[in-house]
Design a protein around this motif. Structure first.
Motif, short mmCIF file in Angstrom:
data_model
loop_
_atom_site.label_atom_id
_atom_site.label_comp_id
_atom_site.label_asym_id
_atom_site.label_seq_id
_atom_site.Cartn_x
_atom_site.Cartn_y
_atom_site.Cartn_z
N SER A 395 0.82 -1.21 0.00
CA SER A 395 0.00 0.00 0.00
C SER A 395 0.86 1.26 0.00
N ASN A 396 1.88 1.27 0.84
CA ASN A 396 2.74 2.45 0.93
C ASN A 396 3.53 2.69 -0.35
N ASP A 397 3.83 1.60 -1.06
CA ASP A 397 4.60 1.72 -2.31
C ASP A 397 3.74 2.14 -3.49
N MET A 398 2.42 2.02 -3.36
CA MET A 398 1.52 2.33 -4.48
C MET A 398 1.17 3.82 -4.46
N GLY A 554 -9.65 10.51 -1.82
CA GLY A 554 -10.51 10.79 -2.96
C GLY A 554 -9.90 10.43 -4.30
N THR A 555 -8.94 9.52 -4.30
CA THR A 555 -8.16 9.26 -5.52
C THR A 555 -8.99 8.62 -6.64
N TYR A 556 -8.58 8.91 -7.86
CA TYR A 556 -9.15 8.27 -9.04
C TYR A 556 -8.67 6.83 -9.14
N GLY A 557 -7.40 6.59 -8.73
CA GLY A 557 -6.87 5.24 -8.81
C GLY A 557 -5.36 5.23 -8.68
N PRO A 558 -4.73 4.09 -8.97
CA PRO A 558 -3.29 3.94 -8.78
C PRO A 558 -2.48 4.68 -9.84
N ALA A 559 -1.28 5.04 -9.46
CA ALA A 559 -0.30 5.66 -10.37
C ALA A 559 1.01 4.88 -10.25
N GLY A 563 9.87 6.42 -9.78
CA GLY A 563 10.93 5.89 -10.62
C GLY A 563 10.47 4.91 -11.68
N GLU A 564 9.15 4.61 -11.70
CA GLU A 564 8.61 3.67 -12.68
C GLU A 564 7.81 4.42 -13.74
N ASP A 565 7.81 3.90 -14.96
CA ASP A 565 7.03 4.52 -16.04
C ASP A 565 5.56 4.16 -15.95
N VAL A 566 5.27 2.89 -15.65
CA VAL A 566 3.89 2.44 -15.59
C VAL A 566 3.67 1.66 -14.30
N TRP A 567 2.40 1.49 -13.94
CA TRP A 567 2.11 0.75 -12.72
C TRP A 567 2.43 -0.74 -12.89
N PRO A 588 -6.21 -5.91 -13.84
CA PRO A 588 -5.40 -5.08 -14.73
C PRO A 588 -5.52 -3.59 -14.54
N GLY A 589 -6.30 -3.09 -13.54
CA GLY A 589 -6.29 -1.67 -13.22
C GLY A 589 -7.59 -0.94 -13.45
N ILE A 590 -7.46 0.38 -13.69
CA ILE A 590 -8.58 1.31 -13.74
C ILE A 590 -9.50 1.05 -14.93
N GLY A 591 -10.78 1.39 -14.75
CA GLY A 591 -11.77 1.33 -15.82
C GLY A 591 -12.76 0.20 -15.62
#
Length: 626
Positions: A395-398, A554-559, A563-567, A588-591
């Protein structure tokens, strides 16, 4: 839409274990639809009963009724497991829930608002869209009536011009690009589009592996065996699909400034991130939904509530239950054979519910982490505390994206054009797509379904997605910070205390101005219409989003992590046995397609592989599964 990196990892690990073990198995207060009230069940247990007795036992407990949770619950029930979905809110749907409001002039017919996404594709007919495949699997796909249309408008503050994104292969969108940015932009876009949509191209490859064939354990080798040839066809394209979409554009020499900005916009609309930080898989898949021959967009008549209702029906008709106003206070954790296990939940009224097969959390990882911290007692075994610490570390790393501002309007429609488009995006292409309040998305769902509002009125929903800094609002919260814990009922007095904090209304008015200005690009006299008799206006802030949807900050989702380009999102399993996860903070993430996929994978993991394969065979036979 499936991450090939994830699939190849699962497949290779599963093949190794197959050789050893074989195939044995494991928003606001709303006016609710009558179907939903039927699924409510009340329990009255005192706090003294906590951890002392069990009043109920099911096979599967799903925490949260977002689209991921409902997909998981409905699929679990379809597989024959006794399933209970518990929801803290008084209405299902999570971030995509619907709610109703009456104006002072009409107390009989409400305005029915969508709180979240409303631009959908690939769900009105059989397709590779994971949400459509869930509806086919649970048997409610035909219960939804659809409004079909061919695109949306984009308004550019930079030059004051507008153009339409027309779906399909008519060439209308390509002509709009030429009119907007010149022949070179059109030629480069067409060249790139043709490469992506070619046979065996990234768009086709991104849909090769259906979530219905996936699971989170070693038996994925068996469920995926029929797709071995597809794996071989994916080849090195898997590296592109799991990298940023910018890398894909670089590979195919996309360099035109407008085309680059266009794909930043498309990526941001999908993930809340620009193309450099959005995985190529969802953007590649979406290009097929937009530009293949005959492609159109879908909107459910009845609003998003119709989709939610179909998922709930899939749960209840197969023996499952949705229980609203039921907040999970703690998870029941036990140590067995040196490992942490989750055996059930404790609700806010003290009820204890045990799960024989597993608990699935649809709560974002940040919220799950805090729930687990409350659940682990200091005197419990080290295996429990170690497992909870691992989830907390995840959680802390996300990282997370920004939040939302919303403006919900019910306005008189007299004098407005009959051919007005349903969806609009308002932005400045000269600015970074991620700039605060740069992109405003507008939906007018009453163009598709006039019954969503009283006669003679339109609904307008405008929002800024993922560009609001929660720090601007956090000071209005109790203790001036977000603890991340699921709070009281959204409609309780304590949950809305921030409304009376000094400075809150002023900031809300200031931040909502960008939404009013954007709507004026479509409806120039919207402010006057909003003051008319029978009109209604509601402004939602990141704190509203936090309150009703229980989204941490209130976040939309993960980022992507620093140091990383993508989640690099975790799968459905957690360090705690029999505790699974689904939703936008898991693969697989958001949406809506992504979270439906995550819920499907979690449900598959809880059932034996034979039952999973039987359902896949049935869906292939009727054309619902490729």
């Amino acid at each position: 839409m499936i991450s090939t990196k994830y699939l190849l990892t699962c497949f290779s690990l599963a093949l190794c274990s197959y050789e050893i073990s074989g195939f044995q198995s494991v928003a606001s207060s709303s006016t609710r639809h009558p179907l939903l009230s039927l699924s409510r069940q009340w329990h009255d247990h005192s706090k003294s009963q906590l951890y002392s007795s069990t009043d109920e036992e099911v096979d599967v407990i799903v925490i949260g009724s977002g689209f991921g949770g409902l997909s998981c619950a409905a699929m679990s029930a379809t597989y024959g497991m006794k399933t209970l979905c518990v929801e803290a809110h008084d209405t299902p749907g999570g971030v995509a829930h619907s709610f109703s409001r009456f104006s002072k002039a009409d107390r009989k017919v409400p305005f029915r608002f969508d709180s979240g996404p409303s631009l959908i594709s690939g769900v009105s007919s059989k397709s590779t869209n994971p949400l459509r495949q869930v509806l086919d699997a649970i048997g409610t796909a035909d219960d939804i009536d659809w409004y079909i249309y061919d695109g949306w408008m984009v308004h550019d503050y930079a030059d004051g011009n507008s153009f339409k994104i027309t779906t399909g292969d008519s060439g209308a969108f390509e002509k709009a690009i030429e009119d907007k940015a010149g022949v070179e932009a059109r030629v480069e876009f067409e060249k790139f589009r043709d490469v992506m949509l070619a046979d065996g191209g990234l768009t086709e490859v991104s849909g090769y592996i259906p979530p219905l064939a996936l699971r989170g354990d070693a038996f994925v080798a068996r469920s995926l065996l029929g797709y071995l040839f597809k794996f071989l066809q994916i080849g090195t394209k898997g590296l592109l699909l799991t990298g940023s979409f910018t890398l894909t554009m670089d590979k195919y020499s996309v360099s035109n400034p407008f085309v680059l900005k266009w794909f930043d916009y498309l990526a941001f609309a999908l993930s809340g991130l620009d193309a450099a930080h959005t995985q190529a898989a969802p953007v590649s898949y979406t290009m097929g939904d937009l530009h293949r021959k005959g492609k159109l967009l879908d909107y459910p008549k009845g609003g998003m509530d119709a989709l939610i209702e179909a998922l709930v029906k899939g749960l209840t008709k197969n023996g499952g239950e949705l229980r609203l106003n039921s907040r999970v206070e703690k998870l029941l954790l036990e140590e067995k054979d040196g490992e942490a296990h989750c055996t059930g939940v404790v609700l806010n009224d003290g009820s204890i519910i045990k799960a024989k097969k597993g608990v699935v959390s649809n709560a974002p990882l940040w919220n799950l982490s805090r729930m687990l911290s409350d659940s682990a007692q200091s005197n419990e075994g080290s295996a429990i505390n170690d497992a909870v610490a691992k989830v907390k570390e995840q959680s802390n790393d996300m990282e997370m994206t920004g939040s939302f501002m919303h403006l919900h309007l019910g306005i008189p429609k007299e004098g407005l054009p009959d051919d007005m488009e349903m969806h609009h995006s308002i932005l400045n292409f000269d600015l970074d797509i991620t700039a605060e309040q740069n992109l405003v998305i507008i939906s007018i769902p009453t163009i598709a379904d006039p019954s969503l509002a009283p006669e003679g009125y339109h609904i307008v929903h405008a929002y800024t997605a993922a560009s609001e800094d929660f720090q601007d609002w956090e000071g209005f919260m109790e203790n001036r910070r977000d603890s991340g814990k699921v709070g009281a009922s959204p409609n309780s007095r304590s949950a809305k205390k921030y409304n009376s904090e000094e400075g809150y209304e002023a900031l809300k008015t200031e931040k909502a101005e960008a939404l009013w200005k954007a709507i004026e690009c479509v409806i120039p006299d919207v402010r006057e219409r909003a003051e008319a008799e029978g009109a209604i206006s509601i402004v939602g802030t990141p704190l509203t989003h936090r309150r009703y949807n229980q989204r941490f900050r209130g976040t939309y989702g993960p980022a992507p992590a620093a140091g990383e380009d993508v989640w690099d999102l975790p799968g459905c399993t957690t360090p705690i046995k029999s505790l699974l996860a689904c939703g936008d903070t898991t693969f697989p993430g958001i949406g809506l397609p992504g979270v439906a996929a995550s819920g499907t994978i979690a449900a598959n993991t809880l059932v034996d592989v034979k039952t999973q394969l039987e359902l896949m065979k049935k869906l292939k036979a009727n054309g619902s599964l490729q």
